[in-house]
Scaffold this motif. Sequence first.
Motif, PDB file in Angstrom:
ATOM      1  N   SER A 174      73.968  55.332  24.573  1.00 15.58           N
ATOM      2  CA  SER A 174      73.053  54.366  24.222  1.00 15.58           C
ATOM      3  C   SER A 174      73.039  53.155  25.371  1.00 15.58           C
ATOM      4  N   ASN A 175      72.156  52.647  25.686  1.00 14.70           N
ATOM      5  CA  ASN A 175      72.178  51.373  26.629  1.00 14.70           C
ATOM      6  C   ASN A 175      72.187  50.161  25.938  1.00 14.70           C
ATOM      7  N   ASP A 176      72.112  50.299  24.609  1.00 16.46           N
ATOM      8  CA  ASP A 176      72.220  49.291  23.490  1.00 16.46           C
ATOM      9  C   ASP A 176      73.874  48.706  23.380  1.00 16.46           C
ATOM     10  N   THR A 177      74.201  47.908  23.988  1.00 19.22           N
ATOM     11  CA  THR A 177      75.623  47.870  23.840  1.00 19.22           C
ATOM     12  C   THR A 177      75.956  46.765  22.625  1.00 19.22           C
ATOM     13  N   ALA A 178      75.204  46.294  21.973  1.00 19.16           N
ATOM     14  CA  ALA A 178      75.308  45.131  20.726  1.00 19.16           C
ATOM     15  C   ALA A 178      76.343  45.809  19.806  1.00 19.16           C
ATOM     16  N   PRO A 179      76.320  46.996  19.188  1.00 15.49           N
ATOM     17  CA  PRO A 179      77.237  47.386  18.303  1.00 15.49           C
ATOM     18  C   PRO A 179      78.737  47.409  19.067  1.00 15.49           C
ATOM     19  N   LEU A 180      78.746  47.808  20.227  1.00 14.86           N
ATOM     20  CA  LEU A 180      80.058  48.118  20.747  1.00 14.86           C
ATOM     21  C   LEU A 180      80.484  46.446  21.085  1.00 14.86           C
ATOM     22  N   LEU A 181      79.900  45.640  21.621  1.00 11.13           N
ATOM     23  CA  LEU A 181      80.096  44.385  21.826  1.00 11.13           C
ATOM     24  C   LEU A 181      80.672  43.680  20.487  1.00 11.13           C
ATOM     25  N   LYS A 182      79.973  43.785  19.326  1.00 12.48           N
ATOM     26  CA  LYS A 182      80.232  43.128  18.212  1.00 12.48           C
ATOM     27  C   LYS A 182      81.631  43.558  17.565  1.00 12.48           C
ATOM     28  N   LEU A 183      81.880  44.883  17.714  1.00 12.36           N
ATOM     29  CA  LEU A 183      83.352  45.421  17.339  1.00 12.36           C
ATOM     30  C   LEU A 183      84.280  45.113  18.448  1.00 12.36           C
ATOM     31  N   TRP A 184      84.028  44.757  19.640  1.00 13.95           N
ATOM     32  CA  TRP A 184      84.951  44.304  20.655  1.00 13.95           C
ATOM     33  C   TRP A 184      85.237  42.870  20.067  1.00 13.95           C
ATOM     34  N   MET A 185      84.200  42.264  19.894  1.00 11.24           N
ATOM     35  CA  MET A 185      84.716  40.568  19.867  1.00 11.24           C
ATOM     36  C   MET A 185      85.365  40.432  18.520  1.00 11.24           C
ATOM     37  N   ASP A 186      84.991  41.324  17.303  1.00 10.42           N
ATOM     38  CA  ASP A 186      85.754  41.225  16.010  1.00 10.42           C
ATOM     39  C   ASP A 186      86.964  41.664  16.214  1.00 10.42           C
ATOM     40  N   SER A 187      87.263  42.476  16.763  1.00  8.57           N
ATOM     41  CA  SER A 187      88.799  43.158  16.941  1.00  8.57           C
ATOM     42  C   SER A 187      89.693  42.462  18.058  1.00  8.57           C
ATOM     43  N   THR A 188      88.827  41.890  19.066  1.00  3.93           N
ATOM     44  CA  THR A 188      89.634  41.188  20.095  1.00  3.93           C
ATOM     45  C   THR A 188      90.167  39.986  19.459  1.00  3.93           C
ATOM     46  N   ILE A 189      89.356  39.337  18.918  1.00  2.38           N
ATOM     47  CA  ILE A 189      89.584  37.624  18.098  1.00  2.38           C
ATOM     48  C   ILE A 189      90.989  38.129  17.091  1.00  2.38           C
ATOM     49  N   TRP A 217      87.155  34.676  24.703  1.00  2.00           N
ATOM     50  CA  TRP A 217      86.584  35.974  24.469  1.00  2.00           C
ATOM     51  C   TRP A 217      85.225  35.805  24.553  1.00  2.00           C
ATOM     52  N   ARG A 218      84.637  34.536  23.832  1.00  2.00           N
ATOM     53  CA  ARG A 218      83.131  34.558  23.995  1.00  2.00           C
ATOM     54  C   ARG A 218      82.571  34.288  25.244  1.00  2.00           C
ATOM     55  N   GLU A 219      83.205  33.622  26.020  1.00  2.00           N
ATOM     56  CA  GLU A 219      83.152  33.485  27.425  1.00  2.00           C
ATOM     57  C   GLU A 219      83.033  34.669  28.355  1.00  2.00           C
ATOM     58  N   SER A 220      83.759  35.612  28.032  1.00  2.00           N
ATOM     59  CA  SER A 220      83.977  37.198  28.527  1.00  2.00           C
ATOM     60  C   SER A 220      83.211  38.194  28.146  1.00  2.00           C
ATOM     61  N   GLU A 221      82.424  37.813  27.355  1.00  2.00           N
ATOM     62  CA  GLU A 221      81.347  38.875  26.441  1.00  2.00           C
ATOM     63  C   GLU A 221      80.355  39.458  27.661  1.00  2.00           C
ATOM     64  N   ALA A 222      79.780  38.404  28.483  1.00  2.00           N
ATOM     65  CA  ALA A 222      78.784  38.915  29.495  1.00  2.00           C
ATOM     66  C   ALA A 222      79.601  40.007  30.386  1.00  2.00           C
ATOM     67  N   ILE A 223      80.817  39.695  30.886  1.00  2.00           N
ATOM     68  CA  ILE A 223      81.294  40.619  31.958  1.00  2.00           C
ATOM     69  C   ILE A 223      81.625  42.038  31.298  1.00  2.00           C
ATOM     70  N   VAL A 224      82.054  41.890  30.072  1.00  2.00           N
ATOM     71  CA  VAL A 224      82.433  43.179  29.108  1.00  2.00           C
ATOM     72  C   VAL A 224      81.088  44.005  29.203  1.00  2.00           C
ATOM     73  N   ARG A 225      79.828  43.220  28.624  1.00  2.00           N
ATOM     74  CA  ARG A 225      78.643  43.947  28.771  1.00  2.00           C
ATOM     75  C   ARG A 225      77.793  44.589  29.920  1.00  2.00           C
ATOM     76  N   ASP A 226      78.127  43.619  30.992  1.00  2.00           N
ATOM     77  CA  ASP A 226      77.546  43.795  32.407  1.00  2.00           C
ATOM     78  C   ASP A 226      78.095  44.770  33.360  1.00  2.00           C
TER      79      ASP A 226
END
Length: 146
Positions: free
Chosen positions: A7-22, A33-42
Amino acid sequence: MIHKWQSNDTAPLLKLWMDSTIFAHPFIEELYWRESEAIVRDVYLPAAQTWVWENEGEIKGFISILESRFVGALFVAPDALGQGIGRALLNYARQFYPVLSLEVYQKNSRAVNFYHAQGFRIEDSAWQEETGQPTWIMHWQADQTP
């Protein structure tokens, strides 16, 4: 339960990544981590081959492989740790890649111990300027004995 993420919808992966990373890195400021989200996504997710562990429509873990050798991400939801999801994802990815490497924070002892138990060995250390934290560079290859 494991399938390729297409899927091109990365929102579920990003949420899991953020929760797990923190959860896994209390020694690093959450703002980093919050500032790194865009580079992970893009950058990282689009460049990776990603597989997810999904149960009844809920993603509980994912693994992303970059450049056919580098484990760029292996994350399991904090409420699903210890259930074998990380091991299953790693074993699934190993079917496709005979050599894998990764970088893990030295202070993340749970992850370091997990990777060691999965046959990864420390090859080197590095320093992450952005976080001010030391890391281990770990390596696994299919023909190596644990």
